[in-house]
Design a protein around this motif. Structure first.
Motif, PDB file in Angstrom:
ATOM      1  N   UNK A 633      65.553  49.666  41.081  1.00 39.07           N
ATOM      2  CA  UNK A 633      65.383  50.888  39.659  1.00 39.07           C
ATOM      3  C   UNK A 633      65.847  52.269  40.903  1.00 39.07           C
ATOM      4  N   UNK A 634      66.633  52.693  40.486  1.00 31.57           N
ATOM      5  CA  UNK A 634      66.858  54.367  41.036  1.00 31.57           C
ATOM      6  C   UNK A 634      67.678  54.975  40.078  1.00 31.57           C
ATOM      7  N   UNK A 635      66.754  56.832  40.276  1.00 33.56           N
ATOM      8  CA  UNK A 635      67.592  57.305  38.911  1.00 33.56           C
ATOM      9  C   UNK A 635      67.124  57.010  38.127  1.00 33.56           C
ATOM     10  N   UNK A 636      65.943  56.467  37.380  1.00 26.76           N
ATOM     11  CA  UNK A 636      65.790  56.360  36.419  1.00 26.76           C
ATOM     12  C   UNK A 636      66.464  55.286  35.430  1.00 26.76           C
ATOM     13  N   UNK A 637      67.152  54.528  36.299  1.00 30.03           N
ATOM     14  CA  UNK A 637      67.820  53.178  35.611  1.00 30.03           C
ATOM     15  C   UNK A 637      67.675  51.838  36.684  1.00 30.03           C
ATOM     16  N   UNK A 638      67.875  50.729  35.783  1.00 29.65           N
ATOM     17  CA  UNK A 638      67.235  49.694  36.300  1.00 29.65           C
ATOM     18  C   UNK A 638      68.208  48.645  35.642  1.00 29.65           C
ATOM     19  N   UNK A 639      69.118  47.844  37.414  1.00 28.39           N
ATOM     20  CA  UNK A 639      69.699  46.614  36.964  1.00 28.39           C
ATOM     21  C   UNK A 639      70.274  45.996  37.629  1.00 28.39           C
ATOM     22  N   UNK A 640      70.913  45.472  38.040  1.00 33.19           N
ATOM     23  CA  UNK A 640      71.544  44.359  38.979  1.00 33.19           C
ATOM     24  C   UNK A 640      73.137  45.045  39.646  1.00 33.19           C
ATOM     25  N   UNK A 641      73.058  45.494  41.251  1.00 33.11           N
ATOM     26  CA  UNK A 641      73.588  46.387  41.756  1.00 33.11           C
ATOM     27  C   UNK A 641      74.963  45.350  41.857  1.00 33.11           C
ATOM     28  N   UNK A 642      76.719  45.730  41.333  1.00 32.98           N
ATOM     29  CA  UNK A 642      77.751  45.020  40.999  1.00 32.98           C
ATOM     30  C   UNK A 642      78.315  45.032  41.988  1.00 32.98           C
TER      31      UNK A 642
END
Length: 828
Positions: A633-642
């Motif tokens: 979770x970084x900069x208001x975004x959350x997800x999987x690093x691709x």
């Protein structure tokens, strides 16, 4: 006197071209600089002699070019010796600074090596200076020739509009007609000629019959052959086959024309009046049949596969007709210029005026004939320009490529060139008029040929890939078409009067390159750089592939660490490839020191964000706080690093959208990494129950539910906490550890379903918020008193009042919004 002196100088120059005698002193490198000095002085004297003829200048220039080639080869002598001496001097260390001293033996050795280096470099320096002088002489001679050509092209003759010019044209034309007719009729032939003709009649007849068949039935057959063959071809090979077969529309008529010329020459009848026409016919035939082929290919009435230019059928038919007319006029102009007429513009260069008919056309009469040709061509040019300039306006589709804009722009210029050329010719500038019309038409023809060749290359790639999607619009056809345009530049220069000598001089200057900040960039250096860098790039990718697929999977590194190693190898390999390419190309990086210092200031201000992201990317690869596959979770975004690149990191959210996060944000801002070292994580589920519920019973039930779920860890065991007394409920929390935090949403959903069902079975109420609404002035509602009365009456079914809606009928009830002191605010 000056002319005689120039002739003597040229004769002496020819003598100096003999092999140098063995007794002459030779400089290192096999060059006799005394002989070169004599050759250079005589060439410089000839170049300033206004009486020197073009032939003398051409011979002198050729001699200087030969010397320059030898001098350029002399610039490479002693290369190995010079490199050895420089390495020896570098091994001694840096020279002492001003005011400092070094060991006497070391200083003596340094001085000795420097002296040897100067001696070894002397022949190269002499050759460089002499080659520079030779280039200056060549440039001076070329400038003189260009000035003379410009004066010839700007020569003004009597106006073709004058009656005297028309009288002279008629007189010279009649003389030409009489001479040609006498020669064709055989009046000038001798008895021996007629006797030889009888023996040549079978050969002549065979040539003529073959020529007639090829020029009639052969042309008709080859014209229809592309359509017939393409009907049997596949979709992806149809265009290639049609183009290749259509070239026969030039070849077969040319064979027929050649046979016809051979038949006429076999009769032994052509003499000085008709031979110039026959000599000009082959090139004229190429112009005519190529123009007809170009008109049919570029402006087809019915396209076989597609049309190269998006035009309506009527516009294509009109354009094809005009192009055929212009091809015919260009062929006639070529014949007349080669065989009869002076003042033919670029045709007057070189030996073009040699071998013309015996009658000498004057400038006035030649101007009239040229005027007729230019006016006819100008009318056709205006018509063609009107068609082409509307290409971008009347196109049947809006998907127009760059070629349509270029052709439309060429059409605009064509409409301008034609009347200007006619006016210049009428004013007596016949050479200038010819220069404006015919080279411009050849340039248009070459541009059309480039369009067709680009389409052919795209079709060829499409055929090789068997019609794969995007094959025609791929990078390879685009680059090949661009290379084709670059290769056509010399052809455009030749069309506009450049000679082979001038082209060779342009090539020499091009190979010499340009100097930028003390660094010489030549085509050879650039090609070396590209080849070495390309090899290094391919090797780097190969090493990366070997590590990614073979070596790293056998190690204990996790997936993120393997990606970091592969990326690091890529950066190191590309940097090494660039350094090796720069060194192999002979580019001195020290020359860019000042430029690099100046650029560093600009980088510090204008590119600081890019540099910051780059440095952050390196830090990410080394420290690896974030790796590919992590849930962050970084900069208001959350997800999987691709993917982690040099500038940014690519994150895929759970909505399957791609988010590009600058690397500097991952370094300078807080980042939550849910799965950095492992996937174990905790979920917290808040649960509220109604007041009056047995808290111990609630705690026991929630613990049983959490412990029964298969994905909840037993060690540590789930915890149930009584967190507080809320406004509406007793607040509990279920805290459970999961082996894979990625399943947290699913586990949370399962537990909530179970909690609701279990609470219903155990009689535990889950509270929800309730609100009382008080209406201060119900009589003000639509309907007034009747609405109020209706509200008081009980009802059933669908019209029963909502039990959640409670209306106070009292006035000034204490503690309510309409109580004294609160009514004003409540009314608002």
């Amino acid at each position: 006197m000056r002319h005689l002196l120039a002739c003597l100088l040229v004769a002496m120059l020819a003598v100096t071209g003999l092999p140098v005698a063995a007794q002459q002193s030779q400089q290192p490198g096999g060059l006799n600089y005394q002989t070169w000095e004599l050759v250079a002085e005589r060439a410089e004297a000839l170049s300033i002699n206004p009486q020197a003829t073009n032939e003398e200048l051409a011979r002198t220039r050729a001699r200087i070019v030969e010397w320059r080639d030898r001098l350029q080869q002399g610039q490479n002598v002693n290369a190995e010796r010079i490199a050895t001496l420089r390495n020896q001097i570098e091994a001694l260390g840096p020279a002492p600074a001003e005011g400092e001293s070094e060991d006497a033996e070391l200083a003596s050795r340094r001085a000795e090596l420097n002296q040897q280096l100067s001696t070894a470099q002397a022949p190269r320096l002499a050759a460089t200076e002499a080659a520079s002088r030779a280039s200056s002489i060549i440039a001076q001679i070329d400038e003189i020739v260009r000035q003379r050509q410009a004066l010839e092209l700007a020569k003004q003759s009597p106006s073709p509009l004058l009656p005297s010019s028309w009288a002279a044209a008629a007189s010279d034309g009649l003389d030409l007609l009489e001479g040609v007719s006498n020669e064709i009729s055989g009046r000038n032939a001798s008895a021996e000629t007629w006797q030889e003709l009888r023996g040549q009649l079978p050969q002549v007849a065979a040539y003529l019959i073959a020529a007639l068949l090829l020029l009639t039935y052969g042309r008709s057959w080859i014209d229809s052959l592309p359509s017939r063959l393409s009907a049997r071809a596949t979709d992806y090979s149809r265009a290639v086959m049609a183009f290749v077969v259509s070239l026969g529309q030039i070849a077969i008529p040319m064979v027929g024309l050649y046979l016809a010329i051979s038949a006429l020459q076999a009769t032994r009848l052509p003499g000085p009046w008709t031979t110039p026409f026959l000599n000009a016919l082959p090139v004229a035939g190429v112009i005519l049949f190529s123009g007809i082929w170009l008109a049919r290919a570029l402006f087809p009435r019915k396209a076989i596969a597609y049309t190269s230019l998006h035009m309506g059928e009527s516009a294509r038919v009109s354009a094809a007709r005009v192009v055929r007319i212009l091809a015919l006029l260009m062929a006639i102009h070529h014949i007349l210029s080669r065989a009869v007429l002076p003042l033919s513009g670029l045709y007057e260069q070189g030996e073009a005026q040699v071998g013309r008919v015996p009658v000498q056309f004057g400038d006035a009469s030649a101007g009239v004939w040229h005027m007729v040709m230019i006016v006819l061509a100008g009318l056709a040019m205006v018509r063609l320009g009107n068609i082409l300039r509307r290409l971008t306006h009347d196109a049947v589709t809006q998907d127009l490529s760059y070629r349509h804009w270029i052709v439309a722009w060429a059409g605009q210029l064509t409409r301008f060139v034609a009347p200007v050329a006619a006016v210049a010719t009428a004013a007596g500038f016949v050479n200038l008029g010819n220069l404006m019309v015919w080279p411009w038409l050849l340039s248009l023809a070459l541009a059309g040929l480039l369009i067709l060749l680009q389409d052919f290359i795209a079709d060829l790639f499409n055929m090789l890939q068997r019609g794969a999607e995007g094959a025609r619009e791929g990078l390879a056809p685009l680059l090949t078409g661009f290379a084709l345009i670059l290769l056509s530049v010399p052809l455009f220069l030749i069309i506009w009067g450049a000679t082979p000598d001038e082209l060779s001089e342009y090539w020499v200057r091009f190979r010499a390159g340009v100097s930028l900040g003390g660094v010489t960039l030549s085509p050879g250096a650039i090609l070396t750089f590209l080849v070495i860098f390309g090899i290094g790039y391919v090797l780097t990718r190969g090493v990366q592939g070997a590590f990614r697929n073979s070596i790293l999977p056998k190690t204990k590194l996790d997936h993120g660490g393997q990606n970091a190693v592969v990326s690091g190898l890529g950066y190191v390999g590309i940097v090494l490839a660039a350094l090796m390419a720069i060194t192999s190309a002979g580019i001195d990086l020290s020359a860019f020191a000042i430029v690099a210092g100046a650029l560093s200031v600009g980088i510090g201000f204008g590119l600081q964000n890019i540099v910051s992201n780059f440095v952050s990317g390196i830090i990410l690869l080394i420290e690896r706080p974030v790796s590919v596959g992590d849930w962050i979770s970084a900069g208001g975004q959350q997800g999987i690093v691709k993917r982690i690149s040099v500038r940014s990191t690519q994150v895929e959210t759970f909505d399957k959208t791609e988010v590009i996060v600058p690397n500097s944000d991952l370094i300078s801002q807080p980042v939550i990494n849910w799965t950095r070292h492992n996937k174990v994580g905790r979920i917290i589920i808040p649960v509220g129950v109604a007041y009056g519920s047995d808290t111990r019973k609630v705690e026991r039930i929630l613990r049983e539910i959490a412990e029964d779920h298969p994905l909840v860890a037993i060690d540590p065991a789930p915890a149930v906490l009584f967190r507080g007394l809320g406004n509406d409920s007793l607040d509990f929390e279920v805290r459970a550890i999961l082996a894979d935090v990625g399943t947290g949403l699913g586990v949370t959903s399962d537990l909530l379903h179970t909690i609701v069902a279990r609470f219903a079975d155990e009689g535990i109420e889950i509270p929800f918020a309730q609100r009382d609404i008080w209406l201060r002035n119900p009589e003000a509602l639509p309907g007034g008193t009747s609405a109020q009365a209706a509200a008081r009456e009980p009802s059933s079914g669908l019209n029963r009042p909502d039990p959640m809606l409670i209306r106070d009928e009292g006035q000034d009830a204490p503690g309510l919004p309409d109580h004294a002191g609160d009514g004003e605010d409540a009314g608002r």
